[in-house]
Design an enzyme around this catalytic site. Sequence first.
Site, mmCIF file in Angstrom:
data_model
loop_
_atom_site.group_PDB
_atom_site.id
_atom_site.type_symbol
_atom_site.label_atom_id
_atom_site.label_comp_id
_atom_site.label_asym_id
_atom_site.label_seq_id
_atom_site.Cartn_x
_atom_site.Cartn_y
_atom_site.Cartn_z
ATOM 1 C CD GLU A 57 -0.941 10.587 5.783
ATOM 2 O OE1 GLU A 57 -1.976 9.912 5.736
ATOM 3 O OE2 GLU A 57 -0.061 10.546 4.893
ATOM 4 C CD1 TRP A 101 -4.358 11.020 3.060
ATOM 5 C CD2 TRP A 101 -6.074 9.863 2.182
ATOM 6 N NE1 TRP A 101 -4.053 10.708 1.758
ATOM 7 C CE2 TRP A 101 -5.077 9.998 1.198
ATOM 8 C CE3 TRP A 101 -7.245 9.177 1.871
ATOM 9 C CZ2 TRP A 101 -5.229 9.461 -0.087
ATOM 10 C CZ3 TRP A 101 -7.392 8.646 0.588
ATOM 11 C CH2 TRP A 101 -6.394 8.788 -0.369
ATOM 12 C CD1 TRP A 144 -14.028 -11.095 -2.404
ATOM 13 C CD2 TRP A 144 -11.801 -10.819 -2.355
ATOM 14 N NE1 TRP A 144 -13.759 -9.776 -2.699
ATOM 15 C CE2 TRP A 144 -12.404 -9.572 -2.678
ATOM 16 C CE3 TRP A 144 -10.413 -10.874 -2.286
ATOM 17 C CZ2 TRP A 144 -11.667 -8.415 -2.915
ATOM 18 C CZ3 TRP A 144 -9.674 -9.713 -2.524
ATOM 19 C CH2 TRP A 144 -10.300 -8.509 -2.829
ATOM 20 C CG ASN A 158 0.056 4.310 6.722
ATOM 21 O OD1 ASN A 158 -1.072 3.850 6.618
ATOM 22 N ND2 ASN A 158 0.658 4.957 5.734
ATOM 23 C CD1 TRP A 210 -12.621 -6.499 0.043
ATOM 24 C CD2 TRP A 210 -12.925 -5.278 1.895
ATOM 25 N NE1 TRP A 210 -13.903 -5.984 -0.011
ATOM 26 C CE2 TRP A 210 -14.106 -5.225 1.118
ATOM 27 C CE3 TRP A 210 -12.904 -4.584 3.109
ATOM 28 C CZ2 TRP A 210 -15.242 -4.507 1.509
ATOM 29 C CZ3 TRP A 210 -14.031 -3.865 3.496
ATOM 30 C CH2 TRP A 210 -15.184 -3.834 2.711
ATOM 31 C CD1 TRP A 260 -8.631 -2.822 6.554
ATOM 32 C CD2 TRP A 260 -7.890 -4.387 5.133
ATOM 33 N NE1 TRP A 260 -7.748 -3.618 7.235
ATOM 34 C CE2 TRP A 260 -7.275 -4.590 6.392
ATOM 35 C CE3 TRP A 260 -7.568 -5.242 4.090
ATOM 36 C CZ2 TRP A 260 -6.362 -5.624 6.621
ATOM 37 C CZ3 TRP A 260 -6.656 -6.280 4.321
ATOM 38 C CH2 TRP A 260 -6.062 -6.454 5.566
HETATM 39 C C1 LIG Z 1 -5.235 -1.478 5.870
HETATM 40 C C2 LIG Z 1 -5.217 -0.203 6.696
HETATM 41 C C3 LIG Z 1 -6.099 -0.044 7.762
HETATM 42 C C4 LIG Z 1 -6.107 1.134 8.511
HETATM 43 N N1 LIG Z 1 -6.986 1.251 9.565
HETATM 44 C C5 LIG Z 1 -7.034 2.420 10.271
HETATM 45 C C6 LIG Z 1 -7.950 2.575 11.350
HETATM 46 O O1 LIG Z 1 -8.749 1.697 11.694
HETATM 47 N N2 LIG Z 1 -7.928 3.753 12.036
HETATM 48 C C7 LIG Z 1 -7.066 4.780 11.686
HETATM 49 O O2 LIG Z 1 -7.084 5.824 12.353
HETATM 50 N N3 LIG Z 1 -6.224 4.654 10.651
HETATM 51 C C8 LIG Z 1 -6.168 3.519 9.941
HETATM 52 N N4 LIG Z 1 -5.263 3.390 8.912
HETATM 53 C C9 LIG Z 1 -4.470 4.570 8.502
HETATM 54 C C10 LIG Z 1 -3.088 4.703 9.146
HETATM 55 O O3 LIG Z 1 -2.361 3.526 8.997
HETATM 56 C C11 LIG Z 1 -3.182 5.067 10.628
HETATM 57 O O4 LIG Z 1 -4.008 6.191 10.818
HETATM 58 C C12 LIG Z 1 -1.808 5.399 11.204
HETATM 59 O O5 LIG Z 1 -0.901 4.356 10.960
HETATM 60 C C13 LIG Z 1 -1.935 5.610 12.703
HETATM 61 O O6 LIG Z 1 -0.676 5.866 13.245
HETATM 62 P P1 LIG Z 1 -0.325 7.281 13.827
HETATM 63 O O7 LIG Z 1 -1.374 7.675 14.817
HETATM 64 O O8 LIG Z 1 1.095 7.247 14.256
HETATM 65 O O9 LIG Z 1 -0.522 8.185 12.542
HETATM 66 P P2 LIG Z 1 0.232 9.471 11.995
HETATM 67 O O10 LIG Z 1 0.982 9.055 10.796
HETATM 68 O O11 LIG Z 1 0.952 10.188 13.062
HETATM 69 O O12 LIG Z 1 -0.998 10.356 11.464
HETATM 70 C C14 LIG Z 1 -1.812 11.141 12.350
HETATM 71 C C15 LIG Z 1 -3.240 10.758 12.226
HETATM 72 O O13 LIG Z 1 -3.721 10.986 10.895
HETATM 73 C C16 LIG Z 1 -4.720 10.016 10.588
HETATM 74 N N5 LIG Z 1 -4.270 9.215 9.445
HETATM 75 C C17 LIG Z 1 -3.002 8.946 9.080
HETATM 76 N N6 LIG Z 1 -2.987 8.206 7.950
HETATM 77 C C18 LIG Z 1 -4.282 7.979 7.627
HETATM 78 C C19 LIG Z 1 -4.923 7.275 6.582
HETATM 79 N N7 LIG Z 1 -4.254 6.648 5.604
HETATM 80 N N8 LIG Z 1 -6.275 7.219 6.582
HETATM 81 C C20 LIG Z 1 -6.989 7.846 7.532
HETATM 82 N N9 LIG Z 1 -6.433 8.533 8.540
HETATM 83 C C21 LIG Z 1 -5.102 8.604 8.584
HETATM 84 C C22 LIG Z 1 -4.867 9.145 11.806
HETATM 85 O O14 LIG Z 1 -5.914 9.647 12.601
HETATM 86 C C23 LIG Z 1 -3.522 9.312 12.481
HETATM 87 O O15 LIG Z 1 -3.543 9.017 13.859
HETATM 88 C C24 LIG Z 1 -5.219 2.193 8.168
HETATM 89 C C25 LIG Z 1 -4.338 2.023 7.093
HETATM 90 C C26 LIG Z 1 -4.324 0.849 6.364
HETATM 91 C C27 LIG Z 1 -3.369 0.710 5.209
#
Ligand SMILES: Cc1cc2nc3c(=O)[nH]c(=O)nc-3n(C[C@H](O)[C@H](O)[C@H](O)COP(=O)(O)OP(=O)(O)OC[C@H]3O[C@@H](n4cnc5c(N)ncnc54)[C@H](O)[C@@H]3O)c2cc1C
Length: 416
Positions: A242, A245, A273, A308, A326, A349
């Site tokens: 993650e 990513w 859209w 997420n 979107w 997105w």
């Molecule tokens: C439509 C959509 C919009 C999103 N917008 C954002 C956003 O603006 N900022 C953001 O940080 N994440 C975003 N995410 C990714 C992800 O949902 C969040 O990072 C995550 O839910 C944050 O919760 P956490 O800190 O508990 O993450 P954890 O699951 O604990 O993961 C740790 C860290 O890994 C990174 N991470 C995790 N999943 C992703 C991912 N899919 N893409 C990129 N980084 C990731 C984040 O920095 C996160 O804090 C988005 C996902 C979706 C589906």
Amino acid sequence: MEDNRGLFEALTRHDSVMPVFIFDPSILNHLDRDDARVTFIWDQLKELDQRLIARGSGLKVGLGDPVEVMAKWVQGAGITDVFANRDDEPDTMQRDETCRLALEHMGAQLHLFKDKAIFERGDIVTSDGSDFRVFTPYQRAWCAALPHQLELFPSESMLHRLDPSPPEWEVKDLSDLGFSRSAISVSPAKVDPDQIARYAQDRDSPGIKGTTQLGIHLRFGTVSTRKLVSLARDISDVFLAELIWREFFQQHLYHHPTITHLEFKERFRQFPWQHDEEAFVRWCDGTTGFPLVDAGMRQLNQTGFMHNRVRMVVASFLTKDLIIDWRWGERYFARKLLDFELASNCGNWQWVAGCGCDAAPYFRIFNPELQAVKFDPDQTYIKQWVPELGTKRYPMPMVDHAWARKRALACYRNLT
Ligand SMILES: Cc1cc2nc3c(=O)[nH]c(=O)nc-3n(C[C@H](O)[C@H](O)[C@H](O)COP(=O)(O)OP(=O)(O)OC[C@H]3O[C@@H](n4cnc5c(N)ncnc54)[C@H](O)[C@@H]3O)c2cc1C
């Protein structure tokens, strides 16, 4: 102070260093007046100031166009060098370039460093030197390039080089910025190795706290990416993925800055859209009649966070069941998410909408009811955010999912 490349470099190279922070109205002016991120930044700065005061220094805080504020400070105090950590969002890069030129004009230099990511820009590229657009090979190359030991940049032993005169803040209170204190509070950055060890099994259940909620701290630099990656590689490959990513989307934005407003896959730029404001408001408010979607939107509105798994479901619902642009969803998330990062938000997105790099295939349309059964089987999450479920007060579903799915697929087929 524990691991901050810009501060470390400044203290290594200079005997007298003044830590500063500038609130930029060109960012603040676009935010809600009780934006939780501004309250968070304010509180973090106050805490940092106290820690610096305890070390015989303090933080200088200003408000205004960064170029003008910096010019005033640089000329007033005879500053020769400005150190900061860089950020590759398009507007930020432009701002930094303007600052660099203005400083040069005054005989000072701007030094920017990589701090928020392990790898950025062109650090990880394909064998022919181009940027990666597919995650799995990027991840492989990223892991292969990861040094055995990540170097940290602690400043503790050099803090005696900080400027010894604690400066007055130019802004005394949040209200001087035009903001009021948010009702949403942010949990301190807590890195819990046990939680990370359970991450693979817990992360998809929105009803439990199975993810770290470190997003806001990664965004604003209040947790060290290097420390987190070092821990993750020892404990959980799934969690590490993650974090990769996050860097994948950062380098993607750097190489393709138009993804903030244009579909990465060109053929989606013709997608029909719908611009249905009424339906959009129901999505924003969490009154669609689909419990998992509504729970997610209410969690976002009330806490600034959304799980997420649920982010994927609500984004799929908006772009596929409602075929709403979107970009509308992306902007709404940008306004509300504590952990909003332009690269991750646009990247995700577009991924869900099917138009981004390495995106989910368009025909993968989440069924919000089946997702709820699978990931929230006892409705712990749904009941927390939609307490009126099962009563007359809860709305009927605003669309028929099976019909909406067919409509979305027909739109997609017409593109090709
Ligand atoms: C439509 C959509 C919009 C999103 N917008 C954002 C956003 O603006 N900022 C953001 O940080 N994440 C975003 N995410 C990714 C992800 O949902 C969040 O990072 C995550 O839910 C944050 O919760 P956490 O800190 O508990 O993450 P954890 O699951 O604990 O993961 C740790 C860290 O890994 C990174 N991470 C995790 N999943 C992703 C991912 N899919 N893409 C990129 N980084 C990731 C984040 O920095 C996160 O804090 C988005 C996902 C979706 C589906």
